[in-house]
Every structure is written in C-alpha cells, then in structure tokens.
Design a protein around this motif. Structure first.
Motif, mmCIF file in Angstrom:
data_model
loop_
_atom_site.group_PDB
_atom_site.id
_atom_site.type_symbol
_atom_site.label_atom_id
_atom_site.label_comp_id
_atom_site.label_asym_id
_atom_site.label_seq_id
_atom_site.Cartn_x
_atom_site.Cartn_y
_atom_site.Cartn_z
ATOM 1 N N HIS A 266 4.283 -1.822 13.489
ATOM 2 C CA HIS A 266 3.950 -3.205 13.092
ATOM 3 C C HIS A 266 2.881 -3.167 11.999
ATOM 4 C CE1 HIS A 266 6.115 -5.510 16.136
ATOM 5 N NE2 HIS A 266 5.576 -4.827 17.122
ATOM 6 N N GLU A 267 1.873 -2.325 12.228
ATOM 7 C CA GLU A 267 0.741 -2.258 11.302
ATOM 8 C C GLU A 267 1.185 -1.785 9.914
ATOM 9 O OE1 GLU A 267 -2.001 1.047 11.797
ATOM 10 O OE2 GLU A 267 -3.666 -0.296 11.342
ATOM 11 N N ALA A 268 1.973 -0.702 9.866
ATOM 12 C CA ALA A 268 2.371 -0.141 8.572
ATOM 13 C C ALA A 268 3.221 -1.140 7.781
ATOM 14 C CB ALA A 268 3.149 1.162 8.803
ATOM 15 N N LYS A 272 2.178 -3.358 4.171
ATOM 16 C CA LYS A 272 3.021 -3.374 2.957
ATOM 17 C C LYS A 272 3.388 -4.810 2.580
ATOM 18 C CE LYS A 272 5.094 1.163 3.024
ATOM 19 N NZ LYS A 272 6.048 1.916 3.818
ATOM 20 N N ILE A 273 3.762 -5.595 3.581
ATOM 21 C CA ILE A 273 4.209 -6.963 3.295
ATOM 22 C C ILE A 273 3.026 -7.832 2.837
ATOM 23 C CG2 ILE A 273 5.122 -9.053 4.420
ATOM 24 C CD1 ILE A 273 7.083 -7.084 5.876
ATOM 25 N N ALA A 278 0.549 -10.764 -1.512
ATOM 26 C CA ALA A 278 -0.671 -11.025 -2.287
ATOM 27 C C ALA A 278 -0.407 -10.899 -3.786
ATOM 28 C CB ALA A 278 -1.779 -10.080 -1.843
ATOM 29 N N ASP A 279 0.544 -10.035 -4.159
ATOM 30 C CA ASP A 279 0.851 -9.816 -5.581
ATOM 31 C C ASP A 279 1.944 -10.747 -6.105
ATOM 32 O OD1 ASP A 279 -0.972 -7.803 -5.602
ATOM 33 O OD2 ASP A 279 0.489 -6.183 -5.303
ATOM 34 N N THR A 381 11.208 -2.045 6.784
ATOM 35 C CA THR A 381 10.275 -2.816 5.960
ATOM 36 C C THR A 381 10.929 -3.304 4.666
ATOM 37 O OG1 THR A 381 8.624 -1.266 6.776
ATOM 38 C CG2 THR A 381 7.900 -2.828 5.109
ATOM 39 N N GLU A 382 11.714 -2.432 4.043
ATOM 40 C CA GLU A 382 12.337 -2.830 2.763
ATOM 41 C C GLU A 382 13.300 -3.997 2.947
ATOM 42 O OE1 GLU A 382 14.041 0.505 0.669
ATOM 43 O OE2 GLU A 382 12.124 1.575 0.834
#
Ligand SMILES: *Cc1c(COP(=O)(O)O)cnc(C)c1O
Length: 396
Positions: A266-268, A272-273, A278-279, A381-382
């Motif tokens: 969950h943390e990793a 990333k997300i 933020a960007d 994640t991707e």
C-alpha cells in the motif's frame, strides 16, 4: 508468541497456542456462547476473576483472545479487546475516559461518526462538552485544558486532510495533568505507528480497514495497559455488548499474517501515486504525509515508520459537474465509503460529510468541495496510474 522477534514473524506464528489446539497450524474457531465447569467451586472461582476465565463469549472467547493477544503484542500494549466495529471500540474508549459533565479536547478533522458521538450524543445524553483544536500546535492543546478536561482524543494523521499531532508531546502534557489520551491509529496501522510507546494511554483501530484488509469484516480493537483493559472489560466492553463474533476474529487472525506485506505494498503504491498527482497539471494539491512537501513531513518521519495508503487531493477545477464526471469515469477505483482493503477506492467527503455533520462542523474542517479521497489498494500501480491518467485527461 515468540519473544524478541520482529512484527512480521510474530504475526505469522502463534507460539504456544499450537499446543493448546493439538498442533493445528491454523487454530480452530471456538463457535460457542458459554463454557461449562466441572463444579460449583470452579465456576465460583471463575467469577472471582472474570478477566482470566472463559465463562461466556460476550466477555472472553478463546479465538478472539488469541487475536487480541497478537494485536496487543503488535501495538506494544499489555492487553487488547476486539469489538464489533471501530465505532464500538471508539465509543467504549471514550466512555471509559469520561463521566457526566466532563470536557474533551479533540481535533477538528476526526472521523465524522466519532465527532458526532462526542459533540452530539455525549453532549446531549451526558452533558459532556468539547473543544476542537487544529492538532498541529501543542500550545493550542495546552491552552484548551480546563479543570473538567479528562480526555484528549486524537487521530493522527487525521481524516481527509491528514494533519498530524505530536503524539509524544501531547501524551507528556496530558500525563502531567492527569488527563487520559486516546488515539485512533487506523491510518498508519499498528505496524507503522506505535502510539503506546510514545506515552498515549489507549489506542483504537477500525479493524475493518488495514488490519482486516479484505473488505469483508467490520470490527474494532482497543489496546492499552492491563489495568485499563481489565477496568473496561466488565463495564464498557461487557455491558455495552459490542463483542466480536468468533468467526470474524478468526478472519482477522488470517489477515494479520499478511499485514506487513500488504502495508508495504500500500505504502509503495501510494507514494508513487501521490507524486504522480502532485505533478499533474489538473491537480491543485495533494494531502499525504509521505510527500516531502507535506508541512509536517519531518514530524511524520519522527513518529511513524511508514505511511498508510489513504490520501486526498484537490482538483484545480471547482465545477461540481467536472468533479463528478472525473469520479464517475474512473474504472479501477470503485466509488464507495471505507478504505484499507485490497481494492482501490475513490470517495468525495462532500457526498456524506455535509449530511453527517452540522454546517458549522463541516465548515470547521475546511474541506474544499472538490476534495477527492483515494484509498490505494493492492492492484498493479501502473494500472492504477493509468486509470487516473485517463480520467484526469479526459475530464479535467
Ligand atoms: C472507518 C473508521 C472508523 C470506524 O470504524 P468502523 O469499523 O466502520 O466502525 C474509525 N476511524 C477511522 C479513521 C475510520 O476510517
């Protein structure tokens, strides 16, 4: 349980408990309401120390107790008690710390039903008053103490916006004044934050979130010293009756085996997300204690050893129509309440907070209408980033 071993090892192994259950590698479910005794004297003896004897499953049950011992060890407490829900645990802990007419200090952005329990239910039924603080200033907490203050109720990181409280400093302040401290530690999980080690008196969790982690159980837990837990057992626990079902305790035991693995994942993914959002040009800001730009980033690093997978962000657009269509066009992120499970979720506090809380309470939380909450699950994640990308590009 094994002594001097790390959390992940203790969560996988049950120590001496194997031999109480014929060596069964997975302990059985004690699906019984009562326990029989061989004589009058034996049951008489049990009633003299109900905290140490199985008499009736509303109070103690062997399956629940095995899990309670595991959670207590994980939290560095002395004893734990499972409840039928996180709110059952929260209500019991708050009731333990307050009497008629007492005063509570709490944080503006605590979980909305806990807020209602304090500010409406206890106020109307028990004449209990409350002062809200931002939680980011220990001085503000100190200045809010009055002679009737008996409880400082914390949630760090707090709901929706994730501001932290300095747990060691507030615990120290409270101890000096003989005031109890309770923390809702659901966000960080007992793996990443150990409030009892920092001097907090009572830790509560919604077990429905990370501890169970599979979105199939509603449960809660209270962890504290033996003294406090024994005091609560026959009162706030047994009298109010919000006890755990043995089968659900057993599901929680199964979930605890994988808690460290799940939390790391969950943390990793969430880190990333959070950086991705933020960007992103359509995003005005991200609330997540793991971002170096988070105002209390250093405090977070000091008192937590990792980050939960719940974050919020604000879209640049304030048009409700666009915000709604962003949410509706996500496909992997399911729209729903709760969080902390295997599946990613999206939610907008505007939907229910404006209905659950009074206008003043909602305004005090300073939640932008376009604030979106994400619970990052265990998917790839991707794939999650791509789902967000498509919804952001298309709608915003
Ligand atoms: C969900 C939640 C609770 C309440 O837990 P239930 O198990 O739903 O009763 C309490 N605190 C926080 C921070 C939560 O997210």
């Amino acid at each position: 349980m094994e002594k001097n071993k790390k959390d992940a090892t203790n969560l996988c192994h049950d120590g001496d408990a194997y031999f109480e259950h014929h060596g069964a590698i997975v302990p059985p479910i004690y699906q019984n309401s009562l326990f029989a005794f061989s004589s009058w004297d034996k049951i008489d003896e049990a009633f003299s120390a109900p905290q140490d004897h199985f008499i009736y499953s509303r109070v103690l049950n062997p399956t629940a107790q095995l899990v309670e011992n595991k959670i207590s060890q994980l939290c560095k407490g002395e004893k734990a008690k499972l409840y039928a829900s996180g709110m059952g645990a929260i209500a019991a802990a708050i009731l333990y710390c307050t009497n008629f007419g007492d005063h509570i200090i709490t944080i503006k952005n605590i979980y909305a039903p806990a807020n209602n329990f304090i500010s409406q239910f206890l106020k109307n039924k028990c004449g209990i008053s409350v002062t809200y603080v931002s939680g980011t200033s220990v001085e503000e907490v100190a200045e809010s103490i009055i002679p009737k203050t008996t409880l400082i109720y914390l949630e760090s990181p707090a709901s929706i916006t994730f501001e932290l409280q300095d747990l060691a400093a507030i615990a120290n302040l409270a101890r000096q004044r003989n005031i109890k401290t309770v923390i809702d530690n659901t966000w960080a999980s007992p793996l990443f934050q150990k409030p009892l080690e920092l001097g907090i008196d009572i830790e509560v969790h919604s077990v429905s979130k990370y501890i169970c982690g599979h979105s199939d159980v509603v449960a809660g837990v209270v962890v504290s010293s033996s003294k406090i837990m024994d005091d609560m057992l026959m009162a706030e626990h047994a009298l109010l009756g919000a006890k755990i079902a043995p089968f659900e305790a057993w599901l929680i035991l199964r979930s605890l085996r994988t808690l460290p693995m799940r939390m790391k994942r969950h943390e990793a993914s969430t880190l990333k997300i959070a950086h991705y959002l933020a960007d992103h040009p359509a995003v005005a800001g991200v609330n997540f204690p793991g971002l170096p730009t988070f105002p209390q980033y250093e405090l977070g690093k000091k008192q937590m050893s990792g980050y939960g997978g719940l974050l919020s962000f604000e879209l640049k657009t304030t048009e409700v129509g666009l915000i709604k269509s962003f949410v509706d066009s996500l496909s992997l992120f399911k729209l729903g309440v709760s969080w902390g499970g295997h599946e990613s979720l999206v939610y907008a506090p505007l939907i229910s907070y404006s209905k659950e809380l009074s206008t003043e309470q909602f305004a005090a939380m300073r939640i932008a209408p376009g604030l979106i909450r994400l619970s990052i699950g265990l998917e790839d994640t991707e794939d999650l980033v791509q789902d967000l990308e498509e919804a952001l590009d298309f709608k915003c």
